[in-house]
Motif scaffolding. Structure first.
Motif, PDB file in Angstrom:
ATOM      1  N   PRO A   1      -5.173   1.053  -3.612  1.00 31.62           N
ATOM      2  CA  PRO A   1      -6.124   2.152  -3.452  1.00 31.62           C
ATOM      3  C   PRO A   1      -5.617   3.310  -2.606  1.00 31.62           C
ATOM      4  O   PRO A   1      -6.339   4.286  -2.411  1.00 31.62           O
ATOM      5  N   SER A   2      -4.410   3.226  -2.066  1.00 32.55           N
ATOM      6  CA  SER A   2      -3.790   4.180  -1.139  1.00 32.55           C
ATOM      7  C   SER A   2      -4.182   3.836   0.296  1.00 32.55           C
ATOM      8  O   SER A   2      -5.195   3.168   0.547  1.00 32.55           O
TER       9      SER A   2
ATOM     10  N   GLU B   1       7.397   9.507   2.656  1.00 38.75           N
ATOM     11  CA  GLU B   1       6.199   8.812   2.201  1.00 38.75           C
ATOM     12  C   GLU B   1       6.014   7.497   2.936  1.00 38.75           C
ATOM     13  O   GLU B   1       4.877   7.121   3.269  1.00 38.75           O
ATOM     14  N   PHE B   2       7.100   6.791   3.205  1.00 35.61           N
ATOM     15  CA  PHE B   2       6.988   5.559   3.983  1.00 35.61           C
ATOM     16  C   PHE B   2       6.403   5.859   5.366  1.00 35.61           C
ATOM     17  O   PHE B   2       5.512   5.148   5.842  1.00 35.61           O
TER      18      PHE B   2
ATOM     19  N   ILE C   1       0.843  -1.193   0.000  1.00 37.53           N
ATOM     20  CA  ILE C   1       0.000   0.000   0.000  1.00 37.53           C
ATOM     21  C   ILE C   1       0.880   1.246   0.000  1.00 37.53           C
ATOM     22  O   ILE C   1       1.865   1.327   0.745  1.00 37.53           O
ATOM     23  N   GLY C   2       0.502   2.231  -0.831  1.00 37.89           N
ATOM     24  CA  GLY C   2       1.304   3.443  -0.963  1.00 37.89           C
ATOM     25  C   GLY C   2       0.563   4.702  -0.569  1.00 37.89           C
ATOM     26  O   GLY C   2      -0.570   4.660  -0.075  1.00 37.89           O
ATOM     27  N   PRO C   3       1.179   5.864  -0.826  1.00 37.50           N
ATOM     28  CA  PRO C   3       0.593   7.133  -0.389  1.00 37.50           C
ATOM     29  C   PRO C   3      -0.574   7.619  -1.239  1.00 37.50           C
ATOM     30  O   PRO C   3      -1.421   8.360  -0.755  1.00 37.50           O
ATOM     31  N   GLU C   4      -0.616   7.231  -2.508  1.00 33.15           N
ATOM     32  CA  GLU C   4      -1.662   7.667  -3.422  1.00 33.15           C
ATOM     33  C   GLU C   4      -2.206   6.470  -4.191  1.00 33.15           C
ATOM     34  O   GLU C   4      -1.502   5.473  -4.372  1.00 33.15           O
ATOM     35  N   PRO C   5      -3.449   6.548  -4.688  1.00 35.53           N
ATOM     36  CA  PRO C   5      -3.970   5.451  -5.518  1.00 35.53           C
ATOM     37  C   PRO C   5      -3.068   5.219  -6.725  1.00 35.53           C
ATOM     38  O   PRO C   5      -2.583   6.181  -7.333  1.00 35.53           O
TER      39      PRO C   5
ATOM     40  N   VAL D   1       2.631   6.700   5.117  1.00 38.36           N
ATOM     41  CA  VAL D   1       1.765   5.537   4.911  1.00 38.36           C
ATOM     42  C   VAL D   1       1.648   4.734   6.207  1.00 38.36           C
ATOM     43  O   VAL D   1       0.560   4.281   6.570  1.00 38.36           O
ATOM     44  N   ALA D   2       2.770   4.553   6.885  1.00 38.44           N
ATOM     45  CA  ALA D   2       2.736   3.806   8.154  1.00 38.44           C
ATOM     46  C   ALA D   2       1.796   4.479   9.149  1.00 38.44           C
ATOM     47  O   ALA D   2       0.941   3.823   9.761  1.00 38.44           O
ATOM     48  N   GLN D   3       1.937   5.786   9.307  1.00 39.10           N
ATOM     49  CA  GLN D   3       1.054   6.518  10.224  1.00 39.10           C
ATOM     50  C   GLN D   3      -0.404   6.437   9.779  1.00 39.10           C
ATOM     51  O   GLN D   3      -1.309   6.284  10.596  1.00 39.10           O
TER      52      GLN D   3
END
Length: 301
Positions: A73-74, A104-105, A44-48, A108-110
């Protein structure tokens, strides 16, 4: 019960990232019907992200080639799926995350923390997503920085999934360890390509991709063996594990647990088969616990 980086699992088998990990329901299915000791989500990443054009996966005689391109899907949309998996799977749920830099890592974790994952797995190893994955995971300094950034925003265990597409995987493993990683996962897919000889065009929409399945198991075993000797933190083995024999071999190389990916395409209950086989092996050999033979191959040198 099997404990790894503080996670309590019923057996040392884990669903690898990217396989049946897109929804909470599919993660629950692998855990409850398949018998996995833990599950890892889709990255899973920061944006779709929509990923690469089809064909994005092809079956070969020796395994699979895929170039999915990290579709997801972000994190904002995935929290709900994570909550479902946590509520109904009955096993530890590890969130696989990626980003283009350390910020960004950490973001996403937060962002996924409200879904209450049990651990994070950092994808710094995907070989076919430009600017992500192995683009970061080939640089020890970036791997250390990304790992440290995630460790700053969470007290949960952080695993770092490594790429084999480097000159020295132990240098990358040491960087992850220096950044505070609780474990490393080895390996992600090996760069590969297939060409249609009638048309002369590459088969995959992205032209090249990552090879998984039986063909990469010897590569994975060697990487696990080297990492076990070089690091103080646990190594999770992945790559071509499809039977209890494969799992035992990986663990003798130094894997504290094994992840299963491609084999799930043939049967979701492969985790139960592997764990049952390991138990029978323990009884036959007189071991009291699977940890008794982790790293055994190093004693033979």
């Amino acid at each position: 019960m099997y404990t790894l980086t503080g996670l309590e699992m019923k057996n040392p088998t884990i669903l690898a990232a990217g396989v049946l990990g897109t929804t909470g329901a599919s993660l629950c299915r692998v855990a409850r019907e398949g018998g996995a000791g833990a599950v890892v989500t889709k990255s899973i990443g920061p944006e779709p992200k929509y990923g690469h054009p089809n064909p994005s996966m092809v079956k070969l005689d020796c395994g699979f080639l895929n170039a999915m391109g990290l579709p997801n899907p972000s994190y904002a949309e995935f929290v709900q799926e994570l909550e479902i998996a946590k509520k109904d799977s009955g096993v530890p749920v590890i969130a696989s995350i990626f980003g283009g830099n350390s910020g960004e890592f950490a973001e996403v974790a937060q962002g996924l923390l409200p879904g209450q994952p049990d651990a994070f797995e950092l994808n710094v190893s995907c070989p076919h997503a430009e600017g992500y994955g192995a683009a970061i995971g080939s640089n020890p300094c970036l791997v250390e920085a990304v790992t440290a950034a995630v460790k700053e925003v969470t007290d949960l265990p952080v695993w770092v999934k490594l790429t084999p597409n480097v000159a020295d995987i132990t240098a990358i493993g040491k960087a992850a360890e220096a950044g505070g990683a609780d474990a490393v996962v080895a390996i992600n897919t090996v760069k590969g390509m297939a060409i249609d000889i009638e048309s002369g065009y590459p088969v995959l929409g992205n032209r090249s991709g990552g090879l998984s399945g039986a063909a990469v198991k010897p590569v994975a075993v060697k990487c696990v063996y080297d990492l076990y000797a070089a690091l103080e933190i646990p190594v999770v083995g992945v790559g071509g594990v499809a039977s209890w024999e494969d799992a035992v071999e990986m663990m003798m190389a130094g894997a504290a647990a094994v992840q299963v990916g491609s084999a799930v395409y043939d049967r979701t209950d492969v985790f139960s088969e592997i764990s049952s086989g390991i138990e029978a092996f323990l009884q036959r050999k007189g071991y009291s616990d699977a940890r008794d033979f982790v790293g055994l191959a190093h004693e033979a040198v």
